[in-house]
Design a protein around this motif. Structure first.
Motif, PDB file in Angstrom:
ATOM      1  N   VAL A  98       0.980  -1.143  -0.060  1.00 46.14           N
ATOM      2  CA  VAL A  98      -0.153   0.037  -0.274  1.00 46.14           C
ATOM      3  C   VAL A  98       0.810   1.314  -0.016  1.00 46.14           C
ATOM      4  N   ASN A  99       0.690   2.114  -0.945  1.00 48.22           N
ATOM      5  CA  ASN A  99       1.741   3.454  -0.920  1.00 48.22           C
ATOM      6  C   ASN A  99       0.463   4.770  -0.561  1.00 48.22           C
ATOM      7  N   ARG A 100      -0.938   4.521  -0.885  1.00 46.52           N
ATOM      8  CA  ARG A 100      -1.681   5.518  -0.423  1.00 46.52           C
ATOM      9  C   ARG A 100      -2.313   5.346   1.065  1.00 46.52           C
ATOM     10  N   MET A 101      -1.991   5.975   1.848  1.00 49.81           N
ATOM     11  CA  MET A 101      -2.506   5.856   3.475  1.00 49.81           C
ATOM     12  C   MET A 101      -2.981   7.101   4.130  1.00 49.81           C
ATOM     13  N   ARG A 102      -3.604   7.017   5.041  1.00 50.27           N
ATOM     14  CA  ARG A 102      -3.659   7.957   6.124  1.00 50.27           C
ATOM     15  C   ARG A 102      -3.932   7.238   7.351  1.00 50.27           C
ATOM     16  N   LEU A 103      -3.049   7.657   8.257  1.00 49.41           N
ATOM     17  CA  LEU A 103      -3.105   6.981   9.627  1.00 49.41           C
ATOM     18  C   LEU A 103      -3.185   8.246  10.831  1.00 49.41           C
TER      19      LEU A 103
END
Length: 370
Positions: A98-103
């Motif tokens: 996964v390259n697109r993430m929001r944590l």
């Protein structure tokens, strides 16, 4: 004779493997992680039409905020549990490439004096770029996640997100938005809460509030009250007192076209109890509409069970049994305050809101999504 401590006992493993739910498929994958006061939860999904399909998920009670009310800091044991959970999330993200993430992290890390240093430690030990978000961002994401559940007949909408450390409430006026466009107008709010929405939509945020009381923090405030029923009544009264500044349409509250959408583990647990489910089924819970009488009946049943009965109830579960009555107290207070006898149940929250926001920003959602 004291037994010898095994080598490496208690150490956080460098790698934690866990099986994926679904084998990766071609196409962009997105991750959204919500680290709250009580739980660490993550979804990995891919866009599919105007929605998304979950590829993998993770959820664990880490009790990050345990002891925070008294010390003002995240404890060593809480940090240890949380980093263990975050290592599992890191492995899932790595496995799926996964390259697109929001944590994101919420109330516990906002309030803790060592919250910022904890974020740095998480980055150092797991490589995960967690960020502490402000209450308004948290409220925005909760609203976006609930957009698909908004009725076309709804003119006044109240979205309630009961968390572990805080509760967010957002009141939205939709009467000037065409019924077919109301869900889309709400989904566009992930970027902010304007008093008048953009071109093509006139959704308006009348008011919003973040109350620094959630299921964990409210429970901790009244932990010293021994009587179960008295503790519940005090928690409900205290939460209602903290809503005094949030009173849209106080003099002439609307009844027609008014909808409350509740998102939280409390709301879904109450719904599962109402349905009498032996095993939790999201498809039966998400989108369910419950009357206030049905909710009151479930809460009275919880009180009649007492702590031991709630602990053994499979619908409540061991992770939630210590928090269900503080959540029920919040829910009861909310239904006393506003003019409706129904609540829409949402088994969704920040993770879903973050996924929708990321995918919408990248333009990868199909027709029907704003």
């Amino acid at each position: 004779m004291t037994p010898k401590r095994p080598v490496g006992a208690g150490a956080i493993p460098k790698q934690v493997e866990s099986p994926a739910l679904i084998k990766p498929t071609p196409g962009p994958l997105y991750a959204a992680l919500d680290l709250g006061t009580n739980s660490c939860r993550m979804l990995i999904a891919r866009p599919e039409g105007d929605q998304f399909k979950v590829v993998d998920s993770f959820s664990k009670s880490v009790q990050l905020g345990a002891g925070l009310e008294n010390s003002g800091k995240l404890s060593r044991s809480s940090i240890y549990r949380t980093i263990q959970a975050l290592r599992v999330c890191q492995q899932k993200i790595k496995r799926h490439k996964v390259n697109r993430m929001r944590l994101v992290a919420t109330e516990a890390c906002r309030r803790a004096s060592n919250g910022a240093s904890f974020m740095k430690r998480v980055r150092r030990e797991t490589g995960l770029p967690l960020e502490i978000i402000e209450p308004q961002q948290e409220a925005q994401l909760a609203v976006v996640s609930c957009a698909p559940l908004v009725s076309k007949k709804t003119e006044q909408l109240l979205v309630v997100d009961i968390g572990g450390g805080s509760t967010e409430l957002v009141w939205i006026d939709l009467k000037d938005v065409r019924p077919s466009e109301r869900a889309g107008a709400i989904m566009r709010m992930h970027g902010g809460f304007p008093t008048c929405d953009g071109e093509g939509s006139k959704a308006r945020v009348v008011d919003w509030i973040s109350v620094p009381l959630g299921v964990a923090t409210l429970r901790d405030q009244f932990r010293d009250v021994e009587d179960d029923a008295a503790r519940f009544a005090l928690m409900s009264w205290f939460f209602e007192e903290n809503l005094a500044e949030f009173a849209p349409y106080k003099d002439e509250p609307p009844r027609d076209g008014f909808q409350i959408v509740g998102t939280s583990g409390t709301v879904t647990t109450v719904a599962a109890s109402h349905l009498g489910l032996k095993r939790y089924d999201r498809n039966k819970v998400d989108g369910l509409r419950m009357t206030s009488d049905e909710i009151d009946k479930v809460i009275r049943t919880y009180l009649h069970m007492g702590p031991e009965g709630r602990r053994s109830d499979p619908r409540i579960g061991l992770d939630r049994q210590a928090l269900i009555m503080s959540g029920a107290a919040i829910l009861q207070a909310l239904l006393r305050c506003w003019p409706t006898d129904r609540l829409s149940v949402a088994d969704r929250g920040l993770r879903e809101g973050m996924l929708y926001a990321q995918m919408a920003a990248d333009g990868v959602l199909g027709e029907g999504c704003p």
